[in-house]
Design an enzyme around this catalytic site. Structure first.
Site, short mmCIF file in Angstrom:
data_model
loop_
_atom_site.label_atom_id
_atom_site.label_comp_id
_atom_site.label_asym_id
_atom_site.label_seq_id
_atom_site.Cartn_x
_atom_site.Cartn_y
_atom_site.Cartn_z
N LYS A 47 0.84 -1.21 0.00
CA LYS A 47 0.00 0.00 0.00
C LYS A 47 0.88 1.26 0.00
O LYS A 47 2.09 1.18 0.26
CB LYS A 47 -0.89 -0.02 1.24
N TYR A 267 15.24 29.48 9.96
CA TYR A 267 14.00 30.13 10.38
C TYR A 267 13.83 30.05 11.90
O TYR A 267 14.11 29.01 12.51
CB TYR A 267 12.81 29.42 9.75
C1 LIG Z 1 -0.09 -1.91 6.76
C2 LIG Z 1 -0.66 -3.20 7.18
C3 LIG Z 1 0.15 -4.34 7.24
C4 LIG Z 1 1.66 -4.28 7.10
O1 LIG Z 1 2.17 -3.79 8.31
P1 LIG Z 1 3.74 -3.63 8.60
O2 LIG Z 1 3.78 -3.22 10.03
O3 LIG Z 1 4.21 -2.56 7.70
O4 LIG Z 1 4.37 -4.93 8.34
C5 LIG Z 1 -0.45 -5.55 7.50
N1 LIG Z 1 -1.81 -5.63 7.74
C6 LIG Z 1 -2.60 -4.54 7.74
C7 LIG Z 1 -4.04 -4.68 8.02
C8 LIG Z 1 -2.05 -3.28 7.47
O5 LIG Z 1 -2.84 -2.20 7.47
#
Ligand SMILES: *Cc1c(COP(=O)(O)O)cnc(C)c1O
Length: 380
Positions: A47, A267
């Site tokens: 994702k 800044y």
């Molecule tokens: C993002 C996500 C993962 C992966 O998690 P990591 O901690 O990056 O390994 C797995 N399951 C779900 C439901 C997620 O939202």
């Protein structure tokens, strides 16, 4: 390796370079896959554009390495991935937002159903067409985001009006405290997940993210869904990270200048030179994903960059387009105008940088901007 089409200009015209090593992603996937027993499949969470590293490139590399199941968040990501991976199994974790079921069916994407309303809508589709369309059912075991409550899950999956027309392709839940294995929440979620899914143990089950994979076999079930570990990140806090880095951010030095003792930098005039300093101003800022919170003040240190083994602390606020580094103790020939400086990568772990910005490496990776030149190549 060839550059992706978004690099339309010569390297010199960019302020910095983001190098991504997809072979290292595959290597990390194999490392995790090797820790599973024969009943469990290693999927991949890709994702958010594969945590900022490029969904298309990473998806193709992982498929070539043997990965067959992919998790993205929203349907648009799933449809984009389908165009690249016609034969993969693709789940969309955010499930069945209103108006999306047609796209799920058209592109053969599986929603992760996260509420009774979603299960009912999907069951209705299955009933109407006389065919069970693949989808996962998410049971909430304590994180209280998505997922049917354990009671809803048990009732729903025990209801022949649901489980007749629709047979879930996966039962899943998500850990709230995987980054801290000693947290009692992990055991509690594991036990609850096992209990509520026990009557349906003939269906594939999935609980583990990266941390769950590293926590061991109890958490593996039939499908594991690592994300951050594939990208070299730190899934478990305060432990050595066994993963290989996959991304490197380098920024170019624009100017090197002297700052007299007592003068301030950046800044807000938040950082005062406590001795005469030599500064390098590099062309990367928060618009490139260098989180502003990693800047320094007189009260607290900021993050750092690395220049051929020498640490160069960030001085003062991080600006939109530039960062000031303390190079007083770096040999002069290493800080020439135009040189590239490592802002994140094998020598500057995103997790270490994140600690200065009160965040986690997930946020660093997914924030990396599109203004850098992007190169897919081994990290050298
Ligand atoms: C993002 C996500 C993962 C992966 O998690 P990591 O901690 O990056 O390994 C797995 N399951 C779900 C439901 C997620 O939202």
């Amino acid at each position: 390796m060839s550059a992706p089409p978004e690099n339309r200009f010569p390297s010199d015209l960019y302020g910095g370079r983001l190098t991504i090593d997809v072979d290292a992603v595959s290597q990390n996937w194999r490392f995790l896959n090797d820790r599973l027993n024969g009943n469990s499949e290693c999927a991949a969470a890709i994702k958010a554009d594969a945590y900022g590293t490029g969904q298309r490139e990473v998806g193709q590399a992982l498929f070539a390495a043997g990965c067959r199941t992919f998790f993205v968040a929203v349907p648009a990501e799933a449809v984009a991935l389908r165009q690249v991976l016609p034969d993969a199994i693709i789940y969309a974790l955010n499930g069945l937002l209103p108006g999306t079921s047609g796209a799920y069916l058209e592109h053969d994407i599986r929603p992760v159903l996260g509420s009774l309303a979603e299960v009912e809508e999907w069951t209705g589709l299955c009933k109407a067409s006389g065919r069970s369309f693949d989808a996962a059912v998410h049971v909430d075991t304590g994180i209280h985001r998505l997922g049917l409550s354990p009671e809803e899950f048990t009732r729903s999956l025990g209801d022949p009006g649901v489980m007749g027309p629709f047979v879930p392709s996966l039962l899943m839940s998500h850990l709230a405290c995987g980054s801290t294995p000693a947290h009692e929440m992990n055991r509690r979620q594991l036990d609850l997940f096992r209990d509520v899914t026990a009557p349906h143990a003939h269906l594939p089950r999935s609980l583990a993210n990266s941390a769950g994979v590293l926590m061991g076999g109890d958490y593996h079930f039939n499908v594991v869904r690592p994300g951050i570990s594939l990208y070299g990140g730190q899934a478990i806090e305060d432990e050595p990270n066994p993963m290989t880095p996959v991304a490197k951010v380098e920024a170019r030095i624009m100017i090197v200048r002297d700052v007299p003792e007592g003068d301030t930098i950046g800044y807000g005039a938040l950082h005062t030179a406590k001795r005469p300093l030599r500064n390098a101003v590099v062309a990367a800022g928060y618009a490139d994903g260098m989180l502003r919170r990693a800047g320094s003040t007189d009260e607290r240190p900021g993050g750092f960059a690395m220049i051929a083994g020498h640490k160069a602390p960030i001085l003062g606020r991080i600006s939109m387009d530039m960062i000031t580094l303390d190079v007083t103790d770096v040999p002069e020939h290493l800080v020439e105008r135009g040189a590239y400086v490592e802002m994140m990568g094998p020598n500057v772990a995103a997790a270490d940088l994140a600690a200065y910005a009160d965040t986690i490496d997930y946020e660093y990776l997914t924030s990396l901007g599109r203004r850098f030149e992007r190169v897919y190549a081994p990290l050298t």
